[in-house]
Design a protein around this motif. Structure first.
Motif, PDB file in Angstrom:
ATOM      1  N   ALA A  96      11.499  13.238   3.782  1.00 30.14           N
ATOM      2  CA  ALA A  96      10.123  13.019   4.236  1.00 30.14           C
ATOM      3  C   ALA A  96       9.200  12.788   3.046  1.00 30.14           C
ATOM      4  O   ALA A  96       8.328  11.903   3.094  1.00 30.14           O
ATOM      5  CB  ALA A  96       9.640  14.212   5.059  1.00 30.14           C
ATOM      6  N   TYR A  97       9.378  13.545   1.980  1.00 27.38           N
ATOM      7  CA  TYR A  97       8.582  13.346   0.761  1.00 27.38           C
ATOM      8  C   TYR A  97       8.830  11.945   0.196  1.00 27.38           C
ATOM      9  O   TYR A  97       7.886  11.256  -0.204  1.00 27.38           O
ATOM     10  CB  TYR A  97       8.931  14.416  -0.271  1.00 27.38           C
ATOM     11  N   SER A  98      10.074  11.510   0.195  1.00 29.88           N
ATOM     12  CA  SER A  98      10.392  10.166  -0.301  1.00 29.88           C
ATOM     13  C   SER A  98       9.762   9.089   0.570  1.00 29.88           C
ATOM     14  O   SER A  98       9.326   8.051   0.071  1.00 29.88           O
ATOM     15  CB  SER A  98      11.905   9.967  -0.349  1.00 29.88           C
ATOM     16  N   LEU A  99       9.700   9.330   1.868  1.00 33.65           N
ATOM     17  CA  LEU A  99       9.068   8.375   2.775  1.00 33.65           C
ATOM     18  C   LEU A  99       7.570   8.277   2.487  1.00 33.65           C
ATOM     19  O   LEU A  99       7.011   7.180   2.472  1.00 33.65           O
ATOM     20  CB  LEU A  99       9.315   8.781   4.229  1.00 33.65           C
ATOM     21  N   ILE A 100       6.927   9.402   2.227  1.00 33.21           N
ATOM     22  CA  ILE A 100       5.506   9.384   1.879  1.00 33.21           C
ATOM     23  C   ILE A 100       5.303   8.656   0.548  1.00 33.21           C
ATOM     24  O   ILE A 100       4.360   7.863   0.406  1.00 33.21           O
ATOM     25  CB  ILE A 100       4.941  10.821   1.812  1.00 33.21           C
ATOM     26  N   LYS A 101       6.185   8.884  -0.420  1.00 35.62           N
ATOM     27  CA  LYS A 101       6.100   8.159  -1.691  1.00 35.62           C
ATOM     28  C   LYS A 101       6.273   6.664  -1.475  1.00 35.62           C
ATOM     29  O   LYS A 101       5.580   5.850  -2.089  1.00 35.62           O
ATOM     30  CB  LYS A 101       7.163   8.669  -2.673  1.00 35.62           C
ATOM     31  N   MET A 102       7.192   6.289  -0.584  1.00 34.52           N
ATOM     32  CA  MET A 102       7.417   4.873  -0.298  1.00 34.52           C
ATOM     33  C   MET A 102       6.176   4.255   0.355  1.00 34.52           C
ATOM     34  O   MET A 102       5.804   3.121   0.042  1.00 34.52           O
ATOM     35  CB  MET A 102       8.632   4.700   0.608  1.00 34.52           C
ATOM     36  N   ILE A 103       5.530   5.002   1.244  1.00 39.73           N
ATOM     37  CA  ILE A 103       4.299   4.506   1.875  1.00 39.73           C
ATOM     38  C   ILE A 103       3.221   4.295   0.810  1.00 39.73           C
ATOM     39  O   ILE A 103       2.508   3.294   0.832  1.00 39.73           O
ATOM     40  CB  ILE A 103       3.827   5.485   2.970  1.00 39.73           C
ATOM     41  N   GLN A 104       3.120   5.226  -0.129  1.00 34.04           N
ATOM     42  CA  GLN A 104       2.123   5.083  -1.181  1.00 34.04           C
ATOM     43  C   GLN A 104       2.425   3.869  -2.066  1.00 34.04           C
ATOM     44  O   GLN A 104       1.525   3.112  -2.410  1.00 34.04           O
ATOM     45  CB  GLN A 104       2.060   6.346  -2.040  1.00 34.04           C
ATOM     46  N   ARG A 105       3.695   3.689  -2.402  1.00 35.95           N
ATOM     47  CA  ARG A 105       4.057   2.537  -3.235  1.00 35.95           C
ATOM     48  C   ARG A 105       3.841   1.222  -2.507  1.00 35.95           C
ATOM     49  O   ARG A 105       3.411   0.239  -3.095  1.00 35.95           O
ATOM     50  CB  ARG A 105       5.511   2.644  -3.686  1.00 35.95           C
ATOM     51  N   SER A 106       4.160   1.187  -1.216  1.00 39.08           N
ATOM     52  CA  SER A 106       4.013  -0.052  -0.472  1.00 39.08           C
ATOM     53  C   SER A 106       2.545  -0.373  -0.216  1.00 39.08           C
ATOM     54  O   SER A 106       2.212  -1.533   0.037  1.00 39.08           O
ATOM     55  CB  SER A 106       4.788  -0.004   0.845  1.00 39.08           C
ATOM     56  N   SER A 107       1.670   0.621  -0.291  1.00 38.51           N
ATOM     57  CA  SER A 107       0.239   0.332  -0.111  1.00 38.51           C
ATOM     58  C   SER A 107      -0.274  -0.574  -1.223  1.00 38.51           C
ATOM     59  O   SER A 107      -1.188  -1.366  -1.021  1.00 38.51           O
ATOM     60  CB  SER A 107      -0.568   1.630  -0.068  1.00 38.51           C
ATOM     61  N   LYS A 108       0.327  -0.452  -2.401  1.00 41.02           N
ATOM     62  CA  LYS A 108      -0.067  -1.315  -3.510  1.00 41.02           C
ATOM     63  C   LYS A 108       0.294  -2.779  -3.209  1.00 41.02           C
ATOM     64  O   LYS A 108      -0.419  -3.695  -3.602  1.00 41.02           O
ATOM     65  CB  LYS A 108       0.594  -0.844  -4.810  1.00 41.02           C
ATOM     66  N   LEU A 109       1.399  -2.973  -2.494  1.00 43.65           N
ATOM     67  CA  LEU A 109       1.788  -4.326  -2.106  1.00 43.65           C
ATOM     68  C   LEU A 109       0.833  -4.894  -1.052  1.00 43.65           C
ATOM     69  O   LEU A 109       0.539  -6.069  -1.029  1.00 43.65           O
ATOM     70  CB  LEU A 109       3.222  -4.336  -1.576  1.00 43.65           C
TER      71      LEU A 109
END
Length: 112
Positions: A96-109
């Motif tokens: 779940a933490y990794s999914l939140i990190k992925m959401i944060q990274r994809s927001s930059k895209l």
């Protein structure tokens, strides 16, 4: 054996849900308070992982009691089961933490 597998599934999903759900609701609170939601979500997900594992296991004292009884009475099977439960719950919280990190990274895209 099916009880063991279903308990593994419960532990995984509960730890995942606690971490992910708390992060989502913290993000909503951050929006209401005019704070950066993704940063807040990541901070909450990072700090709540250990509590998510404790919730998934039904409290930390029961796990320690099973491990203690297993070690003192020689019931190593219950100790191994409890360790597997803890590892599965940790996996759910970290996913779940990794999914939140992925959401944060994809927001930059999305912003580009």
């Amino acid at each position: 054996m099916t009880d063991f597998i279903s308990n593994l599934l419960y532990d995984f999903l509960i730890a995942f849900g606690v971490t992910f759900g708390a992060s989502i609701f913290a993000g909503l609170g951050a929006i209401i308070n005019d704070h950066p939601p993704l940063k807040t979500m990541l901070n909450v997900a990072s700090s709540i992982k250990i509590w998510a594992v404790a919730v998934a296991l039904g409290g930390t004292f029961t796990s320690f009691q099973v491990i203690e009884k297993g070690l003192l009475k020689g019931e190593f099977r219950s100790v191994i089961k409890q360790i597997i439960y803890i590892l599965i719950a940790l996996t759910g919280a970290n996913l779940a933490y990794s999914l939140i990190k992925m959401i944060q990274r994809s927001s930059k895209l999305w912003l580009e």
